[in-house]
Design a protein around this motif. Structure first.
Motif, PDB file in Angstrom:
ATOM      1  N   LEU A  77       0.822  -1.212   0.000  1.00  0.00           N
ATOM      2  CA  LEU A  77       0.000   0.000   0.000  1.00  0.00           C
ATOM      3  C   LEU A  77       0.854   1.259   0.000  1.00  0.00           C
ATOM      4  CD1 LEU A  77      -2.797   1.308   0.179  1.00  0.00           C
ATOM      5  CD2 LEU A  77      -2.611   1.157   2.657  1.00  0.00           C
ATOM      6  N   LEU A  78       1.929   1.286   0.770  1.00  0.00           N
ATOM      7  CA  LEU A  78       2.784   2.463   0.834  1.00  0.00           C
ATOM      8  C   LEU A  78       3.475   2.718  -0.502  1.00  0.00           C
ATOM      9  CD1 LEU A  78       4.028   4.743   2.501  1.00  0.00           C
ATOM     10  CD2 LEU A  78       5.869   3.149   3.107  1.00  0.00           C
ATOM     11  N   LEU A  79       4.005   1.671  -1.118  1.00  0.00           N
ATOM     12  CA  LEU A  79       4.653   1.832  -2.423  1.00  0.00           C
ATOM     13  C   LEU A  79       3.656   2.247  -3.493  1.00  0.00           C
ATOM     14  CD1 LEU A  79       7.173  -1.149  -2.465  1.00  0.00           C
ATOM     15  CD2 LEU A  79       7.647   1.271  -2.085  1.00  0.00           C
ATOM     16  N   MET A  80       2.437   1.740  -3.393  1.00  0.00           N
ATOM     17  CA  MET A  80       1.390   2.129  -4.335  1.00  0.00           C
ATOM     18  C   MET A  80       1.078   3.616  -4.188  1.00  0.00           C
ATOM     19  SD  MET A  80      -0.630   0.884  -6.618  1.00  0.00           S
ATOM     20  CE  MET A  80      -2.195   1.102  -7.383  1.00  0.00           C
ATOM     21  N   ALA A  81       0.958   4.099  -2.970  1.00  0.00           N
ATOM     22  CA  ALA A  81       0.667   5.517  -2.733  1.00  0.00           C
ATOM     23  C   ALA A  81       1.814   6.396  -3.229  1.00  0.00           C
ATOM     24  CB  ALA A  81       0.417   5.753  -1.248  1.00  0.00           C
ATOM     25  N   VAL A  82       3.041   5.987  -2.986  1.00  0.00           N
ATOM     26  CA  VAL A  82       4.197   6.763  -3.448  1.00  0.00           C
ATOM     27  C   VAL A  82       4.250   6.782  -4.968  1.00  0.00           C
ATOM     28  CG1 VAL A  82       6.721   6.800  -3.519  1.00  0.00           C
ATOM     29  CG2 VAL A  82       5.549   6.452  -1.358  1.00  0.00           C
ATOM     30  N   ALA A  83       4.014   5.638  -5.596  1.00  0.00           N
ATOM     31  CA  ALA A  83       4.042   5.575  -7.062  1.00  0.00           C
ATOM     32  C   ALA A  83       2.958   6.454  -7.674  1.00  0.00           C
ATOM     33  CB  ALA A  83       3.873   4.133  -7.526  1.00  0.00           C
ATOM     34  N   LEU A  84       1.748   6.404  -7.133  1.00  0.00           N
ATOM     35  CA  LEU A  84       0.668   7.234  -7.661  1.00  0.00           C
ATOM     36  C   LEU A  84       0.958   8.717  -7.460  1.00  0.00           C
ATOM     37  CD1 LEU A  84      -2.525   5.218  -6.683  1.00  0.00           C
ATOM     38  CD2 LEU A  84      -1.477   5.466  -8.934  1.00  0.00           C
ATOM     39  N   PHE A  85       1.536   9.066  -6.315  1.00  0.00           N
ATOM     40  CA  PHE A  85       1.895  10.457  -6.088  1.00  0.00           C
ATOM     41  C   PHE A  85       2.969  10.914  -7.072  1.00  0.00           C
ATOM     42  CE2 PHE A  85       4.457  13.739  -3.956  1.00  0.00           C
ATOM     43  CZ  PHE A  85       3.480  14.721  -3.865  1.00  0.00           C
ATOM     44  N   CYS A  86       3.937  10.053  -7.336  1.00  0.00           N
ATOM     45  CA  CYS A  86       4.995  10.392  -8.306  1.00  0.00           C
ATOM     46  C   CYS A  86       4.414  10.579  -9.702  1.00  0.00           C
ATOM     47  CB  CYS A  86       6.076   9.316  -8.324  1.00  0.00           C
ATOM     48  SG  CYS A  86       7.146   9.361  -6.894  1.00  0.00           S
ATOM     49  N   TYR A  87       3.550   9.664 -10.128  1.00  0.00           N
ATOM     50  CA  TYR A  87       2.960   9.798 -11.466  1.00  0.00           C
ATOM     51  C   TYR A  87       2.106  11.050 -11.559  1.00  0.00           C
ATOM     52  CZ  TYR A  87       4.602   5.094 -12.312  1.00  0.00           C
ATOM     53  OH  TYR A  87       5.382   3.993 -12.459  1.00  0.00           O
ATOM     54  N   TYR A  88       1.381  11.357 -10.492  1.00  0.00           N
ATOM     55  CA  TYR A  88       0.589  12.582 -10.492  1.00  0.00           C
ATOM     56  C   TYR A  88       1.496  13.809 -10.594  1.00  0.00           C
ATOM     57  CZ  TYR A  88      -1.869  16.603  -8.675  1.00  0.00           C
ATOM     58  OH  TYR A  88      -2.363  17.868  -8.511  1.00  0.00           O
ATOM     59  N   SER A  89       2.560  13.842  -9.802  1.00  0.00           N
ATOM     60  CA  SER A  89       3.467  14.999  -9.803  1.00  0.00           C
ATOM     61  C   SER A  89       4.158  15.177 -11.144  1.00  0.00           C
ATOM     62  CB  SER A  89       4.515  14.845  -8.705  1.00  0.00           C
ATOM     63  OG  SER A  89       3.907  14.786  -7.450  1.00  0.00           O
ATOM     64  N   ILE A  90       4.607  14.078 -11.714  1.00  0.00           N
ATOM     65  CA  ILE A  90       5.282  14.145 -13.013  1.00  0.00           C
ATOM     66  C   ILE A  90       4.306  14.595 -14.095  1.00  0.00           C
ATOM     67  CG2 ILE A  90       6.297  12.688 -14.804  1.00  0.00           C
ATOM     68  CD1 ILE A  90       7.732  11.172 -12.533  1.00  0.00           C
ATOM     69  N   GLY A  91       3.112  14.015 -14.106  1.00  0.00           N
ATOM     70  CA  GLY A  91       2.105  14.422 -15.089  1.00  0.00           C
ATOM     71  C   GLY A  91       1.701  15.871 -14.938  1.00  0.00           C
ATOM     72  N   ARG A  92       1.594  16.328 -13.712  1.00  0.00           N
ATOM     73  CA  ARG A  92       1.231  17.725 -13.457  1.00  0.00           C
ATOM     74  C   ARG A  92       2.312  18.682 -13.961  1.00  0.00           C
ATOM     75  NH1 ARG A  92      -2.688  21.076 -13.007  1.00  0.00           N
ATOM     76  NH2 ARG A  92      -2.519  22.547 -11.319  1.00  0.00           N
ATOM     77  N   ALA A  93       3.586  18.312 -13.756  1.00  0.00           N
ATOM     78  CA  ALA A  93       4.693  19.157 -14.221  1.00  0.00           C
ATOM     79  C   ALA A  93       4.730  19.225 -15.743  1.00  0.00           C
ATOM     80  CB  ALA A  93       6.020  18.626 -13.686  1.00  0.00           C
ATOM     81  N   ILE A  94       4.506  18.101 -16.389  1.00  0.00           N
ATOM     82  CA  ILE A  94       4.505  18.091 -17.861  1.00  0.00           C
ATOM     83  C   ILE A  94       3.320  18.894 -18.382  1.00  0.00           C
ATOM     84  CG2 ILE A  94       4.280  16.633 -19.903  1.00  0.00           C
ATOM     85  CD1 ILE A  94       5.781  14.461 -18.375  1.00  0.00           C
ATOM     86  N   GLU A  95       2.159  18.718 -17.758  1.00  0.00           N
ATOM     87  CA  GLU A  95       0.972  19.445 -18.199  1.00  0.00           C
ATOM     88  C   GLU A  95       1.134  20.951 -18.017  1.00  0.00           C
ATOM     89  OE1 GLU A  95      -3.824  19.692 -17.319  1.00  0.00           O
ATOM     90  OE2 GLU A  95      -2.649  18.067 -16.443  1.00  0.00           O
TER      91      GLU A  95
END
Length: 178
Positions: A77-95
């Motif tokens: 669960l912790l790794l899943m939350a970190v991965a989703l947060f990373c993908y969100y942050s990266i996608g937000r920066a690109i957008e």
């Protein structure tokens, strides 16, 4: 080609704010919901309904072509939350750099190309490669950005991009030979 690219960039700039704003937020939240429902229910019925399944698509389950990005799975669960947060942050920066329309086109073209590839050649459409393309795009746009390895060692984004590309190459080569 140069004229086509110029026209595309002009079109994307003129329509910068059209599309689905904050797309990665919706994908991250949807993925978290699918994950949590699967964990709470104790079975992965929702996951199996949404994942890419070629035979199911050929039988008329068309939603599988577009819902498999919500089926990213990690057992911790912790790794899943970190991965989703990373993908969100990266996608937000690109957008924020490209604009909503261009980012949406990037992400949805990745989904469509993976659909076409898996429908023609079989295999499993995996959201891992789609998310990796996000990271490679981020590393191209921000090569000097730092990530903390083990929360201590600062490593530049381009180093992780090279390692990811080497891993992909190794995976492709190892899967090509029995």
């Amino acid at each position: 080609m140069k004229h086509l690219r110029t026209n595309f960039e002009r079109f994307c700039y003129a329509n910068r704010y059209k599309g689905i704003p904050n797309l990665m937020l919706y994908i991250a939240v949807g993925t978290a919901i699918v994950y949590l429902v699967g964990q709470m229910a104790g079975n992965y019925a929702l996951y199996s309904i949404l994942c890419f399944h070629r035979e199911g698509i050929l039988q008329g389950q068309i939603w599988r072509l577009f819902t498999y990005p919500l089926t990213f799975y990690n057992s911790n669960l912790l790794l899943m939350a970190v991965a989703l947060f990373c993908y969100y942050s990266i996608g937000r920066a690109i957008e924020s750099l490209w604009g909503t329309l261009r980012f949406n086109l990037f992400y949805f073209c990745g989904i469509v190309m993976m659909d076409i590839w898996c429908m023609l050649f079989g295999g499993r459409a995996d959201v891992t490669y789609l998310n990796l393309s996000l990271f490679l795009g981020y590393a191209t746009l921000y090569p000097d950005a730092h990530f903390l390895l083990f929360y201590i060692i600062p490593v530049k984004a381009w180093v992780f991009a090279v390692l990811d590309l080497a891993l992909i190459l190794f995976t492709v080569i190892s899967n090509s030979f029995p």
